[in-house]
Design an enzyme around this catalytic site. Structure first.
Site, PDB file in Angstrom:
ATOM      1  N   ARG A 239      41.581  31.010  40.783  1.00  0.00           N
ATOM      2  CA  ARG A 239      40.590  31.351  39.762  1.00  0.00           C
ATOM      3  C   ARG A 239      41.302  31.472  38.414  1.00  0.00           C
ATOM      4  NH1 ARG A 239      37.170  29.569  42.257  1.00  0.00           N
ATOM      5  NH2 ARG A 239      35.306  30.519  43.128  1.00  0.00           N
ATOM      6  N   GLU A 268      34.951  28.907  32.340  1.00  0.00           N
ATOM      7  CA  GLU A 268      34.549  27.506  32.536  1.00  0.00           C
ATOM      8  C   GLU A 268      33.114  27.278  32.064  1.00  0.00           C
ATOM      9  OE1 GLU A 268      35.288  26.838  36.689  1.00  0.00           O
ATOM     10  OE2 GLU A 268      37.431  27.157  36.453  1.00  0.00           O
ATOM     11  N   HIS A 286      37.959  21.802  37.441  1.00  0.00           N
ATOM     12  CA  HIS A 286      37.593  22.511  38.680  1.00  0.00           C
ATOM     13  C   HIS A 286      37.096  21.543  39.769  1.00  0.00           C
ATOM     14  CE1 HIS A 286      36.149  26.667  40.287  1.00  0.00           C
ATOM     15  NE2 HIS A 286      36.490  25.871  41.286  1.00  0.00           N
TER      16      HIS A 286
HETATM   17  P1  NDP Z   1      41.634  33.938  51.605  1.00  0.00           P
HETATM   18  O1  NDP Z   1      40.772  35.156  51.544  1.00  0.00           O
HETATM   19  O2  NDP Z   1      41.887  33.315  52.925  1.00  0.00           O
HETATM   20  O3  NDP Z   1      43.059  34.255  50.935  1.00  0.00           O
HETATM   21  C1  NDP Z   1      43.190  34.993  49.755  1.00  0.00           C
HETATM   22  C2  NDP Z   1      44.617  35.543  49.703  1.00  0.00           C
HETATM   23  O4  NDP Z   1      44.823  36.194  48.462  1.00  0.00           O
HETATM   24  C3  NDP Z   1      44.894  36.547  50.802  1.00  0.00           C
HETATM   25  O5  NDP Z   1      46.111  36.228  51.418  1.00  0.00           O
HETATM   26  C4  NDP Z   1      44.990  37.884  50.075  1.00  0.00           C
HETATM   27  O6  NDP Z   1      45.939  38.722  50.712  1.00  0.00           O
HETATM   28  C5  NDP Z   1      45.457  37.458  48.690  1.00  0.00           C
HETATM   29  N1  NDP Z   1      45.019  38.397  47.669  1.00  0.00           N
HETATM   30  C6  NDP Z   1      43.770  38.833  47.429  1.00  0.00           C
HETATM   31  N2  NDP Z   1      43.756  39.734  46.422  1.00  0.00           N
HETATM   32  C7  NDP Z   1      45.044  39.870  46.030  1.00  0.00           C
HETATM   33  C8  NDP Z   1      45.690  40.678  45.046  1.00  0.00           C
HETATM   34  N3  NDP Z   1      44.999  41.512  44.259  1.00  0.00           N
HETATM   35  N4  NDP Z   1      47.040  40.573  44.909  1.00  0.00           N
HETATM   36  C9  NDP Z   1      47.742  39.737  45.705  1.00  0.00           C
HETATM   37  N5  NDP Z   1      47.185  38.940  46.655  1.00  0.00           N
HETATM   38  C10 NDP Z   1      45.855  39.015  46.815  1.00  0.00           C
HETATM   39  O7  NDP Z   1      40.958  32.912  50.605  1.00  0.00           O
HETATM   40  P2  NDP Z   1      41.146  31.325  50.516  1.00  0.00           P
HETATM   41  O8  NDP Z   1      42.583  30.996  50.702  1.00  0.00           O
HETATM   42  O9  NDP Z   1      40.154  30.632  51.353  1.00  0.00           O
HETATM   43  O10 NDP Z   1      40.695  31.083  48.996  1.00  0.00           O
HETATM   44  C11 NDP Z   1      41.399  31.707  47.941  1.00  0.00           C
HETATM   45  C12 NDP Z   1      40.690  31.486  46.624  1.00  0.00           C
HETATM   46  O11 NDP Z   1      40.760  30.125  46.241  1.00  0.00           O
HETATM   47  C13 NDP Z   1      39.190  31.758  46.630  1.00  0.00           C
HETATM   48  O12 NDP Z   1      38.911  33.151  46.493  1.00  0.00           O
HETATM   49  C14 NDP Z   1      38.687  30.953  45.476  1.00  0.00           C
HETATM   50  O13 NDP Z   1      38.679  31.760  44.313  1.00  0.00           O
HETATM   51  C15 NDP Z   1      39.729  29.861  45.311  1.00  0.00           C
HETATM   52  N6  NDP Z   1      39.170  28.532  45.604  1.00  0.00           N
HETATM   53  C16 NDP Z   1      39.223  27.581  44.613  1.00  0.00           C
HETATM   54  C17 NDP Z   1      38.699  26.319  44.842  1.00  0.00           C
HETATM   55  C18 NDP Z   1      38.759  25.262  43.784  1.00  0.00           C
HETATM   56  O14 NDP Z   1      37.935  24.359  43.815  1.00  0.00           O
HETATM   57  N7  NDP Z   1      39.697  25.312  42.862  1.00  0.00           N
HETATM   58  C19 NDP Z   1      38.032  25.984  46.108  1.00  0.00           C
HETATM   59  C20 NDP Z   1      38.106  27.027  47.092  1.00  0.00           C
HETATM   60  C21 NDP Z   1      38.632  28.261  46.834  1.00  0.00           C
HETATM   61  P3  NDP Z   1      45.836  40.343  50.632  1.00  0.00           P
HETATM   62  O15 NDP Z   1      44.400  40.684  50.930  1.00  0.00           O
HETATM   63  O16 NDP Z   1      46.814  40.827  51.631  1.00  0.00           O
HETATM   64  O17 NDP Z   1      46.216  40.727  49.249  1.00  0.00           O
END
Ligand code: NDP
Length: 330
Positions: A239, A268, A286
């Site tokens: 994001r 965006e 995006h």
């Molecule tokens: P997941 O929920 O599987 O993974 C998210 C990861 O981020 C987890 O490992 C989590 O670990 C970590 N995380 C969350 N908050 C924090 C924080 N504050 N500090 C450090 N680490 C953090 O999600 P996905 O991998 O499926 O997707 C991730 C993101 O990718 C989505 O939320 C979306 O915003 C983005 N995305 C973008 C797309 C695009 O078109 N560009 C398409 C699809 C997704 P933990 O909870 O241990 O911190």
């Protein structure tokens, strides 16, 4: 197979002018579809308030006020993974389930992350411009690229579903891999850093695929960029809000880091002029998950969640805030 009569009477609201056409078409086959221009309580008539039991939405702000304007609401089927525009905690407090679409985008987004990294370090954009403008013919070979993927150490910010798919690909490229999450991910063998800053100081390539929201807001700031160092490259497919874009543009312009490749932006479709002007910067609108095949899979999972809820009383992929809500039926 046509939808059962009991479900055809269920009203699903799509509160935006745009939702993937396949999702709209499936909702209209399976349910009673009602559309409004935007998620605005001024557009909720008493009839709608009495009827709407489900919402399907993408990139739409669904705040507490909007959720509360729909007393019969049972489920919000979010189209996409990053549902920070939905007040899921409030929905959960009202017993409304929120679902998103995990896993169906992992491989597509991971492909793009690796493509962005390679294109950035080996300067595909300016090398192609060299060819197209006739300079190859007039002036000879394109310059040797200052950077390479060889010998890089990559830190992934957000080692979740997509982060893991990116890491799997990067293993084949022979680079070293580390990650930062709030908590260790025991399913992966890579080096864990409890803070983003410590990881940035130990790698030269930062790939962000962390979700948006307050906990990651501008996490990639001037200090993190400085720690990455002068050979540093930032790739963002998570994001845009996770990066301090002004600090990034400054770091690129002043040589604090070498390059950046971004698929996402904080506001965006507006992209800051400073980023458009910055050197060694590859910018995409995006598109990481935006293939027809993958977006159709996202649409199906979004609608399958609604179907499963109204047919079987259980969602397929509830978000974390709603994971403990009781289901409707056994
Ligand atoms: P997941 O929920 O599987 O993974 C998210 C990861 O981020 C987890 O490992 C989590 O670990 C970590 N995380 C969350 N908050 C924090 C924080 N504050 N500090 C450090 N680490 C953090 O999600 P996905 O991998 O499926 O997707 C991730 C993101 O990718 C989505 O939320 C979306 O915003 C983005 N995305 C973008 C797309 C695009 O078109 N560009 C398409 C699809 C997704 P933990 O909870 O241990 O911190």
């Amino acid at each position: 197979m046509s939808a059962p009569a009991f479900r055809r009477d269920v009203t699903i609201l799509v509160p935006s002018a745009t939702l993937h056409a396949h999702a709209v078409s499936r909702i209209s086959e399976e349910f009673r579809l009602v559309r409004i221009e935007r998620a605005d309580i001024a557009l909720i008539t008493p009839e709608l308030a009495a009827q709407v039991r489900g919402i399907a939405a993408a990139m739409t702000v669904l705040d507490a006020t909007f959720i509360d304007a729909l007393p019969k609401l049972e489920i919000i089927g979010y189209f996409g993974m990053g549902y920070e525009s939905v007040d899921a905690a409030h929905a959960a407090s009202r017993g409304v389930i929120v679902t998103n679409t995990p896993d169906v985008m992992n491989e597509e987004v991971a492909d793009v992350a690796v493509g962005l990294l390679l294109a950035c370090v080996r300067e595909f954009g300016s090398a192609e411009a060299w060819l197209r403008s006739g300079r190859w013919m007039r002036e000879g070979n394109y310059l040797l690229s200052a950077a390479t993927l060889r010998g890089r150490s990559v830190g992934i910010f957000g080692m979740g579903r997509i982060g893991t798919a990116i890491a799997r690909r990067l293993e084949a490229f022979g680079v070293s891999i580390a990650y930062h999450n709030r908590s260790r991910n025991d399913a992966v063998p890579y080096r864990y850093f409890p803070t983003l800053l410590e990881m940035a100081a130990s790698v030269d390539t930062l790939i962000s695929v962390a979700p948006g929201g307050p906990s990651t807001e501008k996490a990639i700031n001037a200090e993190v960029l400085k720690a990455l160092g002068p050979d540093g490259v930032v790739v963002n497919v998570g994001r845009g809000s996770t990066i301090d874009e002004a600090a990034l543009a400054e770091a690129l312009t002043t040589g604090v880091i070498r390059g950046a490749a971004l698929d996402v932006f904080a506001d965006e479709p507006r992209v800051p002029q400073a980023l458009l002007d910055a050197p060694n910067t590859l910018l995409l609108p995006h598109i990481a998950s935006a293939s027809r095949r993958t977006r159709a899979a996202v649409a199906d999972l979004c609608v399958d969640n609604l179907v499963s809820w109204f047919d079987k009383g259980r969602p397929l992929t509830p978000v974390r805030e709603c994971a403990d809500l009781p289901y409707r039926a056994g």
